[in-house]
Write a protein that holds these residues in place. Sequence first.
Motif, mmCIF file in Angstrom:
data_model
loop_
_atom_site.group_PDB
_atom_site.id
_atom_site.type_symbol
_atom_site.label_atom_id
_atom_site.label_comp_id
_atom_site.label_asym_id
_atom_site.label_seq_id
_atom_site.Cartn_x
_atom_site.Cartn_y
_atom_site.Cartn_z
ATOM 1 N N VAL A 367 -57.144 70.774 -2.743
ATOM 2 C CA VAL A 367 -56.103 69.924 -2.134
ATOM 3 C C VAL A 367 -56.625 68.518 -1.838
ATOM 4 O O VAL A 367 -56.033 67.528 -2.288
ATOM 5 C CB VAL A 367 -55.532 70.597 -0.867
ATOM 6 C CG1 VAL A 367 -54.594 69.630 -0.140
ATOM 7 C CG2 VAL A 367 -54.792 71.872 -1.238
ATOM 8 N N PRO A 368 -57.726 68.365 -1.094
ATOM 9 C CA PRO A 368 -58.208 67.000 -0.835
ATOM 10 C C PRO A 368 -58.597 66.253 -2.110
ATOM 11 O O PRO A 368 -58.359 65.050 -2.216
ATOM 12 C CB PRO A 368 -59.428 67.214 0.060
ATOM 13 C CG PRO A 368 -59.268 68.568 0.635
ATOM 14 C CD PRO A 368 -58.560 69.355 -0.416
ATOM 15 N N VAL A 369 -59.209 66.973 -3.079
ATOM 16 C CA VAL A 369 -59.629 66.308 -4.308
ATOM 17 C C VAL A 369 -58.420 65.786 -5.074
ATOM 18 O O VAL A 369 -58.429 64.653 -5.589
ATOM 19 C CB VAL A 369 -60.458 67.262 -5.183
ATOM 20 C CG1 VAL A 369 -60.643 66.695 -6.590
ATOM 21 C CG2 VAL A 369 -61.829 67.495 -4.560
ATOM 22 N N GLY A 370 -57.350 66.596 -5.164
ATOM 23 C CA GLY A 370 -56.143 66.157 -5.851
ATOM 24 C C GLY A 370 -55.550 64.908 -5.220
ATOM 25 O O GLY A 370 -55.183 63.951 -5.915
ATOM 26 N N LEU A 371 -55.485 64.886 -3.893
ATOM 27 C CA LEU A 371 -54.943 63.720 -3.187
ATOM 28 C C LEU A 371 -55.867 62.511 -3.349
ATOM 29 O O LEU A 371 -55.402 61.386 -3.586
ATOM 30 C CB LEU A 371 -54.761 64.051 -1.706
ATOM 31 C CG LEU A 371 -53.705 65.113 -1.369
ATOM 32 C CD1 LEU A 371 -53.742 65.434 0.119
ATOM 33 C CD2 LEU A 371 -52.321 64.635 -1.773
ATOM 34 N N LEU A 372 -57.171 62.747 -3.209
ATOM 35 C CA LEU A 372 -58.123 61.643 -3.268
ATOM 36 C C LEU A 372 -58.151 61.002 -4.656
ATOM 37 O O LEU A 372 -58.189 59.767 -4.779
ATOM 38 C CB LEU A 372 -59.517 62.149 -2.899
ATOM 39 C CG LEU A 372 -60.611 61.083 -2.776
ATOM 40 C CD1 LEU A 372 -60.279 60.121 -1.650
ATOM 41 C CD2 LEU A 372 -61.967 61.743 -2.523
ATOM 42 N N VAL A 373 -58.135 61.834 -5.702
ATOM 43 C CA VAL A 373 -58.153 61.300 -7.058
ATOM 44 C C VAL A 373 -56.930 60.424 -7.299
ATOM 45 O O VAL A 373 -57.019 59.341 -7.887
ATOM 46 C CB VAL A 373 -58.215 62.448 -8.086
ATOM 47 C CG1 VAL A 373 -57.873 61.942 -9.483
ATOM 48 C CG2 VAL A 373 -59.599 63.069 -8.100
ATOM 49 N N THR A 374 -55.760 60.865 -6.835
ATOM 50 C CA THR A 374 -54.545 60.081 -7.021
ATOM 51 C C THR A 374 -54.618 58.757 -6.276
ATOM 52 O O THR A 374 -54.272 57.697 -6.812
ATOM 53 C CB THR A 374 -53.319 60.880 -6.534
ATOM 54 O OG1 THR A 374 -53.340 62.178 -7.129
ATOM 55 C CG2 THR A 374 -52.032 60.189 -6.928
#
Length: 836
Positions: A367-374
């Motif tokens: 979850v954090p990685v998906g948000l951070l990458v975006t």
Amino acid sequence: MIGLVFKELWGRKRRMVGSLLAVFLGVTFLTGTLVLGDTLAGSIDGYFSNAYGKTEVSVRNSTKVSDEPWGSRGQIDASVVGKVRQVDGVANAEPVIEGSGQLLAKDGTVIESRGPRTAGNWMTDPKLNPYRLAEGRAPRAPNEVVINKMFADEGGLAIGDRTAVLTPERIPVTVVGISMFGDEEAFGETSFTAFTLEGAREHVAKTPDRISGVSILAEDGVSPDELASRVQNVLPAGTEAVTTEAQVEEGMSEVESGFLTIFRTVLGAFGAVALLVAAFSIHNTFAITMAQRTRESALLRALGAGRRQVVTIVGFEALVIGGAATIAGLAGGLGFAALLRLLFTEFRIGIAMEGLTVSATSLLIAVPVGLLVTLVAALGPAVKASRVPPLAALREVSAETAGPSDTRVIVGGVFAAVAIGTVVFGALTEQMAMAGAGAIVTVIAMVALGPVAARPVARLLGGPAVRLRGVPGALARDNASRSPQRTAGAATALMIGVGVVTLMTVFIGSLGASLENNVAGSFKGPIVVNAGNNETGGFSTALVRDAAKLPQVSEVAGVGSGSLRVDGDPSTVSVADPSALSRVLDLDVTQGGMSDAGTFAVSKSVADEKGWSTGSQVGVTFADGAAQRLTVGAVYENTDLTGDYLVPRTAWDAHTRQPLDNAAFVELAPGASEADARQALTALAKPYGAPEVQTRDDYVAAQTEEMAGFISVVYGMLILAIVIALMGIANTLSLSVHERTRELGLLRAVGGTRPQIRSMVRWESVIVALFGTGGGIGLGVFLGWGLGTALGNPFAPGAVQLAVIALVGAVAGALAAIRPARRAARLAILSAISAP
């Protein structure tokens, strides 16, 4: 401001869907790989937990010689059983015998297995027995056996069939029962053939005085820890009592620190590649949409919005897209994990993964990685949008800059020079860490220089399009070259995906070439009898003695494998007669010699690390607990066929009752034909389970065969990253078509036909795809050379595989343009001309 963001998203659904899709696929890939790791760990934990039935305490040899979770231990004195049964709190105790036992199929061949091939005794107490009868009955006579269902099916065996088990002597048996491991057909892919206790003593332990261990059931009210303490008090030196819980934790710890760590690292690396590719697609999408919204950003500034507010609007938009796509990606990841599970099951990794296991840790990563990458991918376009001056709202503005800045050229050139120098230096000096660091800098340089190379490369690649399609081809070339940043942004994602695939292809080719060169350099003979690399598999050492008597054979030497502690460390060793081995193999001996059958030899790398030389005394401990000192008699360079340690068979066989060879290397007698020798060896090997009689080339190929299934799955996962990149190209073209609505309408108005418009968009996509594919192949070949050379492997790129990758890239580029091209061709002329 929040309302403005949602109106913007809803008003431009096409852009929103493109961004959502890129994030969704990246998070799906990452979540799927994390869940697959959780599932495998959960499956292995389940196997360990059920491996002991309801046994609460076990007695075993205290000497540990292997770091493998299923590494066998030496035998103990059988009198221990009687002592254990007298301990207060023991409800029942049964002896356990387990060793090598290869079940033969209906046709007399060994049933292949990636897991151990074992035999032992059928436990009469159902609570202590992890297996249960699914068909038939328990064995009653020494030559009756129960076999597990997986191998009954694999070998075409049924109740009442006559077959044989190699222990390693050939033991004729009758199948009287078929077992299940709980609800599974086997313990992973472990073949287990169960004799009666008397049969196991005779055929597996080879003596009534030795057993592998004792399984103990506690009386009600007695805790396992308390019972283990009581049992330990009556045990002789060299044995230990351990609880089942401790054994499960011990096994899982070994799996986690070994196989699972590597497995998760590899999967995580592929997840990172997919997310990186997705990040470039997201960045490109936001860059185009921000460029198209230049006047809108200027109007916001003119109405009083500050630069921070413009950045916040774009950031919140990215957060909304990232959040929605991440949630969907979590669900998609479960489906992807299920697909991967099926693939790994199909390629038989040795563990049947039933169901899916999802840990909180995986969700907290995804979850954090998906948000951070975006957010990170959208940050650059957001900052650029905030810098638009308010006056830009009052005039026409360019959507994009015409070309890369001088700063980009200089910085990219510096990074490229450092990257190339670092990789080359690391390769020539065989420093893997240096080459790896250079590989990372190379990717950074590629990203920086992409827009610099885009314009000239697009013009070069567009030349054939102009010759083949005329005006549509020329327009496609010009469209690709006039927006180098956009072209590079779309191509970079594909470049990374293709680069990793190419790197893997070159690296694998180099490994295969290295193995082939080393085998060809050390073994000149034409024939190898190969039983595969399985420590509990192999064939009786008697086969080598019998083969030496054949008139077609001049020299033959067998090589087995096993585990013992060398200088205090658990180690895998090769076992052979060094004098016989030296007559068929050239191991490039640098010190000493192998003319003595009792020679203990070590590799040069180990000798250098430990400071050993010929004459050095090395302490070793065998699985049965016996310790002795061996004298280093030779140091050798070539380790591909023997590994780092070569233990003389005379020393090894004194501590095992089941001596095995995994391979036998054969030299022909003068004048003997290879065909006749193979025929004679095949007939000779049949009673020994029919190990395969191979040519040297077939043997070399077989050494990498076990990797083939895993490599296929790796390629499958990398192809998904390429699919993400191609969707990024399609999304870029769709947005480009939207941006050029008026231009396309004017083309139609001056006589352009729908087929010509479709051709223009398709060729533009092919140019971008070829740019990404060609760059990726160049990147992968260079890094494959650097990393492979740093490991000492020869450079062996597969020309056919690289040609296929290039062809697939071009075809995929055309496929990516189908929908954008169709949409461009369908634009109504008048409405397109009147578009703002």
